[in-house]
Scaffold this motif. Structure first.
Motif, PDB file in Angstrom:
ATOM      1  N   ARG A  58       0.553   1.952  -5.384  1.00 25.55           N
ATOM      2  CA  ARG A  58      -0.234   2.911  -4.602  1.00 25.55           C
ATOM      3  C   ARG A  58      -1.734   2.604  -4.716  1.00 25.55           C
ATOM      4  O   ARG A  58      -2.449   2.561  -3.709  1.00 25.55           O
ATOM      5  CB  ARG A  58       0.033   4.343  -5.080  1.00 25.55           C
ATOM      6  CG  ARG A  58      -0.801   5.395  -4.350  1.00 25.55           C
ATOM      7  CD  ARG A  58      -0.556   6.802  -4.860  1.00 25.55           C
ATOM      8  NE  ARG A  58      -0.868   6.974  -6.277  1.00 25.55           N
ATOM      9  CZ  ARG A  58      -2.112   7.119  -6.767  1.00 25.55           C
ATOM     10  NH1 ARG A  58      -3.156   7.103  -5.964  1.00 25.55           N
ATOM     11  NH2 ARG A  58      -2.297   7.287  -8.064  1.00 25.55           N
ATOM     12  N   VAL A  59      -2.196   2.350  -5.930  1.00 21.67           N
ATOM     13  CA  VAL A  59      -3.622   2.068  -6.143  1.00 21.67           C
ATOM     14  C   VAL A  59      -4.018   0.767  -5.434  1.00 21.67           C
ATOM     15  O   VAL A  59      -5.098   0.671  -4.851  1.00 21.67           O
ATOM     16  CB  VAL A  59      -3.950   2.005  -7.647  1.00 21.67           C
ATOM     17  CG1 VAL A  59      -5.392   1.555  -7.881  1.00 21.67           C
ATOM     18  CG2 VAL A  59      -3.727   3.369  -8.287  1.00 21.67           C
ATOM     19  N   ALA A  60      -3.144  -0.226  -5.452  1.00 20.30           N
ATOM     20  CA  ALA A  60      -3.432  -1.490  -4.774  1.00 20.30           C
ATOM     21  C   ALA A  60      -3.598  -1.273  -3.270  1.00 20.30           C
ATOM     22  O   ALA A  60      -4.568  -1.748  -2.666  1.00 20.30           O
ATOM     23  CB  ALA A  60      -2.325  -2.506  -5.048  1.00 20.30           C
ATOM     24  N   HIS A  61      -2.653  -0.550  -2.661  1.00 16.37           N
ATOM     25  CA  HIS A  61      -2.757  -0.264  -1.220  1.00 16.37           C
ATOM     26  C   HIS A  61      -4.007   0.562  -0.910  1.00 16.37           C
ATOM     27  O   HIS A  61      -4.766   0.245   0.011  1.00 16.37           O
ATOM     28  CB  HIS A  61      -1.521   0.522  -0.745  1.00 16.37           C
ATOM     29  CG  HIS A  61      -0.254  -0.245  -0.697  1.00 16.37           C
ATOM     30  ND1 HIS A  61      -0.100  -1.433  -0.003  1.00 16.37           N
ATOM     31  CD2 HIS A  61       0.967   0.024  -1.243  1.00 16.37           C
ATOM     32  CE1 HIS A  61       1.142  -1.857  -0.136  1.00 16.37           C
ATOM     33  NE2 HIS A  61       1.808  -0.990  -0.878  1.00 16.37           N
ATOM     34  N   GLU A  62      -4.220   1.630  -1.683  1.00 18.27           N
ATOM     35  CA  GLU A  62      -5.339   2.540  -1.401  1.00 18.27           C
ATOM     36  C   GLU A  62      -6.685   1.846  -1.580  1.00 18.27           C
ATOM     37  O   GLU A  62      -7.619   2.070  -0.809  1.00 18.27           O
ATOM     38  CB  GLU A  62      -5.264   3.775  -2.304  1.00 18.27           C
ATOM     39  CG  GLU A  62      -4.158   4.735  -1.902  1.00 18.27           C
ATOM     40  CD  GLU A  62      -4.089   5.954  -2.801  1.00 18.27           C
ATOM     41  OE1 GLU A  62      -4.670   5.917  -3.917  1.00 18.27           O
ATOM     42  OE2 GLU A  62      -3.453   6.949  -2.389  1.00 18.27           O
ATOM     43  N   GLU A  86       5.957  11.416  -1.020  1.00 14.13           N
ATOM     44  CA  GLU A  86       4.535  11.798  -1.067  1.00 14.13           C
ATOM     45  C   GLU A  86       3.598  10.684  -0.589  1.00 14.13           C
ATOM     46  O   GLU A  86       2.396  10.890  -0.465  1.00 14.13           O
ATOM     47  CB  GLU A  86       4.137  12.260  -2.478  1.00 14.13           C
ATOM     48  CG  GLU A  86       4.157  11.179  -3.537  1.00 14.13           C
ATOM     49  CD  GLU A  86       5.464  11.088  -4.313  1.00 14.13           C
ATOM     50  OE1 GLU A  86       5.439  10.575  -5.447  1.00 14.13           O
ATOM     51  OE2 GLU A  86       6.516  11.533  -3.784  1.00 14.13           O
ATOM     52  N   HIS A  87       4.148   9.508  -0.305  1.00 20.86           N
ATOM     53  CA  HIS A  87       3.328   8.403   0.201  1.00 20.86           C
ATOM     54  C   HIS A  87       3.353   8.306   1.727  1.00 20.86           C
ATOM     55  O   HIS A  87       2.903   7.309   2.292  1.00 20.86           O
ATOM     56  CB  HIS A  87       3.762   7.082  -0.429  1.00 20.86           C
ATOM     57  CG  HIS A  87       3.379   6.976  -1.872  1.00 20.86           C
ATOM     58  ND1 HIS A  87       3.644   5.859  -2.629  1.00 20.86           N
ATOM     59  CD2 HIS A  87       2.736   7.846  -2.698  1.00 20.86           C
ATOM     60  CE1 HIS A  87       3.195   6.054  -3.854  1.00 20.86           C
ATOM     61  NE2 HIS A  87       2.642   7.259  -3.915  1.00 20.86           N
ATOM     62  N   GLU A  88       3.867   9.326   2.382  1.00 27.18           N
ATOM     63  CA  GLU A  88       3.929   9.326   3.850  1.00 27.18           C
ATOM     64  C   GLU A  88       2.541   9.144   4.466  1.00 27.18           C
ATOM     65  O   GLU A  88       2.365   8.370   5.417  1.00 27.18           O
ATOM     66  CB  GLU A  88       4.559  10.637   4.343  1.00 27.18           C
ATOM     67  CG  GLU A  88       4.843  10.666   5.837  1.00 27.18           C
ATOM     68  CD  GLU A  88       5.909   9.678   6.282  1.00 27.18           C
ATOM     69  OE1 GLU A  88       5.592   8.847   7.157  1.00 27.18           O
ATOM     70  OE2 GLU A  88       7.039   9.727   5.779  1.00 27.18           O
ATOM     71  N   ASN A  89       1.541   9.844   3.931  1.00 31.11           N
ATOM     72  CA  ASN A  89       0.169   9.698   4.455  1.00 31.11           C
ATOM     73  C   ASN A  89      -0.371   8.300   4.212  1.00 31.11           C
ATOM     74  O   ASN A  89      -1.077   7.741   5.056  1.00 31.11           O
ATOM     75  CB  ASN A  89      -0.774  10.740   3.836  1.00 31.11           C
ATOM     76  CG  ASN A  89      -0.606  12.108   4.463  1.00 31.11           C
ATOM     77  OD1 ASN A  89      -0.037  12.230   5.546  1.00 31.11           O
ATOM     78  ND2 ASN A  89      -1.088  13.136   3.791  1.00 31.11           N
ATOM     79  N   LEU A  90      -0.064   7.730   3.044  1.00 30.10           N
ATOM     80  CA  LEU A  90      -0.504   6.365   2.739  1.00 30.10           C
ATOM     81  C   LEU A  90       0.138   5.378   3.706  1.00 30.10           C
ATOM     82  O   LEU A  90      -0.535   4.475   4.230  1.00 30.10           O
ATOM     83  CB  LEU A  90      -0.148   6.021   1.287  1.00 30.10           C
ATOM     84  CG  LEU A  90      -0.432   4.587   0.836  1.00 30.10           C
ATOM     85  CD1 LEU A  90      -1.892   4.196   1.049  1.00 30.10           C
ATOM     86  CD2 LEU A  90      -0.036   4.407  -0.636  1.00 30.10           C
ATOM     87  N   SER A  97      -4.802   1.469   9.828  1.00 32.72           N
ATOM     88  CA  SER A  97      -5.884   0.562   9.429  1.00 32.72           C
ATOM     89  C   SER A  97      -5.570  -0.900   9.762  1.00 32.72           C
ATOM     90  O   SER A  97      -6.235  -1.810   9.245  1.00 32.72           O
ATOM     91  CB  SER A  97      -6.147   0.700   7.921  1.00 32.72           C
ATOM     92  OG  SER A  97      -6.486   2.022   7.600  1.00 32.72           O
ATOM     93  N   GLY A  98      -4.552  -1.113  10.574  1.00 35.02           N
ATOM     94  CA  GLY A  98      -4.223  -2.492  10.957  1.00 35.02           C
ATOM     95  C   GLY A  98      -3.404  -3.232   9.930  1.00 35.02           C
ATOM     96  O   GLY A  98      -3.379  -4.461   9.901  1.00 35.02           O
TER      97      GLY A  98
END
Length: 194
Positions: A58-62, A86-90, A97-98
């Motif tokens: 998650r931190v890597a993607h964000e 809970e990662h639906e928004n991510l 963001s392409g």
């Protein structure tokens, strides 16, 4: 390799790609190092590949998104689903963001442990190298690392405090041929040889 289901910008697959992985139960140190290393990778136009899991993924993607970079989320289920929920928004941010979602499974296919193991291997297959941020002894990260060894791809490892169990697997990976990197600049120098 089976057919892949792709959702998003496939130009991500034309970029330099590195798989960034680690434990779901990351330490503050692991989180900080992931942010530092991913920021440097994005500055050097690397696309970040990870598994949309809790913790390091998650931190890597964000971090990639926060730095204006591109990221690929490799899924252990159909691209229409999201796990963890809970990662639906991510997941949506990655697409907006392409970025790109990649799966071996069609719509409606639910996650199971064997599908996550396949995902861990696919992440390596889509990347030119693997960067291990934080890995305990028992971790799916080792599946990704094993796939990298089979494909002859370099595995870089960020060392951590030896008194922290979440880094004992990282030490084992180094012992088995993983390349320790002590800073993001050190990693960049190593990646020049790819």
């Amino acid at each position: 390799m089976t057919d892949l289901y792709l959702l998003g910008d496939q130009d991500c697959l034309k970029m330099k790609r590195i798989c960034v992985v680690g434990t779901r139960w990351m330490s503050e140190y692991g989180k900080m190092m992931t942010e530092q290393f991913v920021q440097k990778l994005v500055e050097q136009n690397w696309c970040i590949v990870s598994g949309l899991a809790r913790g390091i993924d998650r931190v890597a993607h964000e971090t990639a998104l926060g730095c204006g970079g591109k990221t690929i989320a490799v899924l252990g289920h159909g691209t229409d689903l999201c796990y963890p929920p809970e990662h639906e928004n991510l997941k949506k941010r990655i697409l907006d963001s392409g970025g790109l979602l990649v799966s071996e499974y069609g719509d409606g296919v639910k996650p199971t442990p064997d599908k996550f193991r396949a995902r861990d291997k696919l992440m390596t297959h889509l990347s030119q190298a693997v960067l291990v941020m934080e890995c305990p002894r028992r971790s799916g990260v080792k599946i990704t690392v094993g796939a990298a060894a089979e494909e002859g791809k370099s595995v870089y490892v960020v060392p951590g405090p030896i008194n922290q169990a979440s880094y004992h697997g990282s030490v084992e990976i180094i012992r088995n041929g993983g390349i320790p990197v002590y800073s993001s600049e050190d990693l960049m120098e190593q990646l020049e040889f790819l």
